[in-house]
Scaffold this active site. Structure first.
Site, PDB file in Angstrom:
ATOM      1  N   TYR A   1       0.826  -1.212   0.000  1.00 13.15           N
ATOM      2  CA  TYR A   1       0.000   0.000   0.000  1.00 13.15           C
ATOM      3  C   TYR A   1       0.862   1.264   0.000  1.00 13.15           C
ATOM      4  O   TYR A   1       0.434   2.314  -0.461  1.00 13.15           O
ATOM      5  CB  TYR A   1      -0.897   0.040   1.240  1.00 13.15           C
ATOM      6  CG  TYR A   1      -2.225  -0.662   1.093  1.00 13.15           C
ATOM      7  CD1 TYR A   1      -2.283  -2.006   0.749  1.00 13.15           C
ATOM      8  CD2 TYR A   1      -3.412   0.016   1.308  1.00 13.15           C
ATOM      9  CE1 TYR A   1      -3.498  -2.651   0.634  1.00 13.15           C
ATOM     10  CE2 TYR A   1      -4.635  -0.620   1.195  1.00 13.15           C
ATOM     11  CZ  TYR A   1      -4.674  -1.953   0.859  1.00 13.15           C
ATOM     12  OH  TYR A   1      -5.874  -2.583   0.742  1.00 13.15           O
TER      13      TYR A   1
ATOM     14  N   LYS B   1       3.234 -15.365   2.580  1.00 12.61           N
ATOM     15  CA  LYS B   1       3.427 -16.142   1.352  1.00 12.61           C
ATOM     16  C   LYS B   1       4.919 -16.456   1.263  1.00 12.61           C
ATOM     17  O   LYS B   1       5.614 -16.121   0.294  1.00 12.61           O
ATOM     18  CB  LYS B   1       2.920 -15.338   0.140  1.00 12.61           C
ATOM     19  CG  LYS B   1       2.863 -16.120  -1.160  1.00 12.61           C
ATOM     20  CD  LYS B   1       1.769 -17.183  -1.179  1.00 12.61           C
ATOM     21  CE  LYS B   1       1.849 -18.007  -2.468  1.00 12.61           C
ATOM     22  NZ  LYS B   1       0.893 -19.138  -2.459  1.00 12.61           N
TER      23      LYS B   1
ATOM     24  N   ASP C   1      -6.229  -6.943   4.331  1.00 14.15           N
ATOM     25  CA  ASP C   1      -7.381  -6.317   3.686  1.00 14.15           C
ATOM     26  C   ASP C   1      -8.340  -7.403   3.206  1.00 14.15           C
ATOM     27  O   ASP C   1      -9.548  -7.345   3.453  1.00 14.15           O
ATOM     28  CB  ASP C   1      -6.890  -5.472   2.496  1.00 14.15           C
ATOM     29  CG  ASP C   1      -8.030  -4.787   1.764  1.00 14.15           C
ATOM     30  OD1 ASP C   1      -8.937  -4.268   2.437  1.00 14.15           O
ATOM     31  OD2 ASP C   1      -8.018  -4.797   0.521  1.00 14.15           O
TER      32      ASP C   1
ATOM     33  N   ASP D   1      -2.965 -18.407   0.820  1.00 15.58           N
ATOM     34  CA  ASP D   1      -3.982 -19.181   0.084  1.00 15.58           C
ATOM     35  C   ASP D   1      -4.629 -20.217   0.993  1.00 15.58           C
ATOM     36  O   ASP D   1      -5.853 -20.375   1.025  1.00 15.58           O
ATOM     37  CB  ASP D   1      -3.399 -19.810  -1.191  1.00 15.58           C
ATOM     38  CG  ASP D   1      -2.082 -20.538  -0.962  1.00 15.58           C
ATOM     39  OD1 ASP D   1      -1.500 -20.430   0.136  1.00 15.58           O
ATOM     40  OD2 ASP D   1      -1.628 -21.224  -1.914  1.00 15.58           O
TER      41      ASP D   1
HETATM   42  C1  IPM Z   1     -10.329  -1.210   4.121  1.00 16.16           C
HETATM   43  C2  IPM Z   1     -10.610  -0.654   2.761  1.00 16.16           C
HETATM   44  C3  IPM Z   1      -9.461   0.277   2.370  1.00 16.16           C
HETATM   45  C4  IPM Z   1      -8.208  -0.555   2.324  1.00 16.16           C
HETATM   46  C5  IPM Z   1      -9.657   1.047   1.048  1.00 16.16           C
HETATM   47  C6  IPM Z   1     -10.971   1.786   1.024  1.00 16.16           C
HETATM   48  C7  IPM Z   1      -8.508   1.959   0.789  1.00 16.16           C
HETATM   49  O1  IPM Z   1     -10.801  -1.687   1.850  1.00 16.16           O
HETATM   50  O2  IPM Z   1     -10.238  -0.411   5.081  1.00 16.16           O
HETATM   51  O3  IPM Z   1     -10.220  -2.429   4.252  1.00 16.16           O
HETATM   52  O4  IPM Z   1      -7.916  -1.193   1.307  1.00 16.16           O
HETATM   53  O5  IPM Z   1      -7.488  -0.577   3.323  1.00 16.16           O
HETATM   54 MG    MG Z   2     -10.828  -3.611   2.720  1.00 20.17          MG
END
Ligand code: IPM
Ligand code: MG
Length: 356
Positions: free
Chosen positions: A142, A191, A247, A223
């Site tokens: 990210y 992973k 996520d 996975d």
């Molecule tokens: C979450 C959301 C966010 C992320 C997005 C909206 C940027 O999916 O808080 O899980 O990917 O972290």
């Molecule tokens: Mg999310």
């Protein structure tokens, strides 16, 4: 005691659900003799409209001055066509980075009263589910280097997954500390059969585990973990993983409880500072219609009392009130089933206050 709370209502159903959480906090304040002061702040689509940017500097500054942040939801159709770096969701990433919120705590709890909503076979979840996903929130792919470049095969784009030892260590410590207060099991997800970053992750988590001899540590590949979550979710207590795996797994974990509209979350920095928000999104299709379920935001407020303010009795009072309202058969449209009593956002919030 007096506490300063930054309020980010955001977009869609955000304002409605945050209002109910504030009513619940005020009820707690009265009953237990506290004072909660609120500072409303703009972030997300509404900030784009009012200020031309999704995360104004004054919002960041005010959040830093507050004791904790309560956020509704950001985003909506209106802003869906903006380029990636201008979208309301960027506000979330900016808040996480600016406020140092490296530990995302997402409990996936199967409420007894909602067991029917679970999409798995009853025998798989018999006796209930109580899992916490601890997701690293300010590192990994990210926030790694990214870019787009010309190649002989046309444009190529890349996003780098990178973890430093210290980033892994502090999230592992969060997970093990949490496991010590629960069922003393940590499952670390990576992973490591393919990725160097995962091999480092696994080594550091294993080192941290040495300080927690009472906690059982297990490693799973992502996975396999995704598969085990639906095959036998009761094997999990605390799941710790990186940003992108977390996520995905936290959405999966929330879905198997059947109550994604019910789940709170905390994003914690070093010390006790935290930002609290429901796991669900801004649901623009039902915004402003008194149909949204405020319970996830109300439960997020309870997490704030527990984790940032250290008010566990008060947090218990909110969580028990929510359980009582469900046990009495009250349901917002998202969790309504035949034979229960349909209520709107405001009524659901009022019922929780009444139970407190
Ligand atoms: C979450 C959301 C966010 C992320 C997005 C909206 C940027 O999916 O808080 O899980 O990917 O972290
Ligand atoms: Mg999310």
């Amino acid at each position: 005691m007096k506490y300063n709370i930054a309020l980010i209502h955001g977009d869609g159903i955000g304002p409605e659900v945050v209002n109910e959480a504030v009513n619940v906090l005020d009820t707690v304040a009265k009953k237990f003799g506290h004072e909660f002061c609120y500072t409303p702040l703009l972030a997300g689509g509404c900030a784009i409209d009012a200020k031309g940017e999704c995360l104004p500097q004054e919002t960041i500054d005010a959040c830093k001055k507050a004791d904790a942040v309560l956020l509704g939801a950001v985003g909506g159709w209106k802003w869906d066509t903006l380029p990636g770096d201008k979208r309301p969701e960027r506000a979330l990433l900016g808040l996480r980075k600016e406020l140092g919120l490296f530990a995302n705590i997402r409990p996936a709890l199967l409420f007894d009263a909602l067991a029917e909503a679970c999409p798995l076979k009853p025998e798989i979840v018999e006796g209930g589910l109580d899992i916490v996903v601890v997701r690293e929130l300010t590192g990994g792919i990210y926030f790694g280097e990214r870019g787009t470049k010309e190649t002989p095969m046309g444009l190529a784009a890349y996003d780098v997954e990178q973890y430093a030892e210290e980033e892994v260590r502090r999230i592992a410590v969060t997970a093990f500390d949490m496991a010590m207060k629960r069922n003393k099991k940590v499952t670390s997800v990576d992973k490591a059969n393919v990725l160097d970053s995962s091999r480092l992750w696994r080594r550091v988590v294993t080192e941290v585990a040495k300080d927690y001899p009472e906690v059982t540590l297990e490693h799973l590949y992502i996975d396999n973990a995704a598969m085990q979550l639906v095959r036998n979710p009761k094997q999990f207590d605390v799941i710790v993983t990186g940003n992108i795996f977390g996520d995905i797994l936290s959405d999966e974990a929330s879905m198997i409880t059947g109550s994604i509209g019910m789940l709170p979350s905390a994003s914690l920095a070093a010390g006790n500072f935290g930002m609290y928000e429901p796991v669900h999104g801004s649901a623009p299709d039902i915004a402003g219609q008194d149909k949204a379920n405020p319970l996830a935001t109300i439960l997020s407020a309870a997490m704030m009392l527990r984790y940032t303010f250290g008010l566990s009795k008060e947090a218990d009072a909110i969580e028990n009130a929510v359980k009582a309202v469900l046990a009495k058969g009250y349901r917002t449209p998202d969790i309504y089933t035949e034979g229960t009593t349909l209520v709107g956002t405001k009524e659901a919030g009022r019922l929780v206050c009444a139970e407190i």
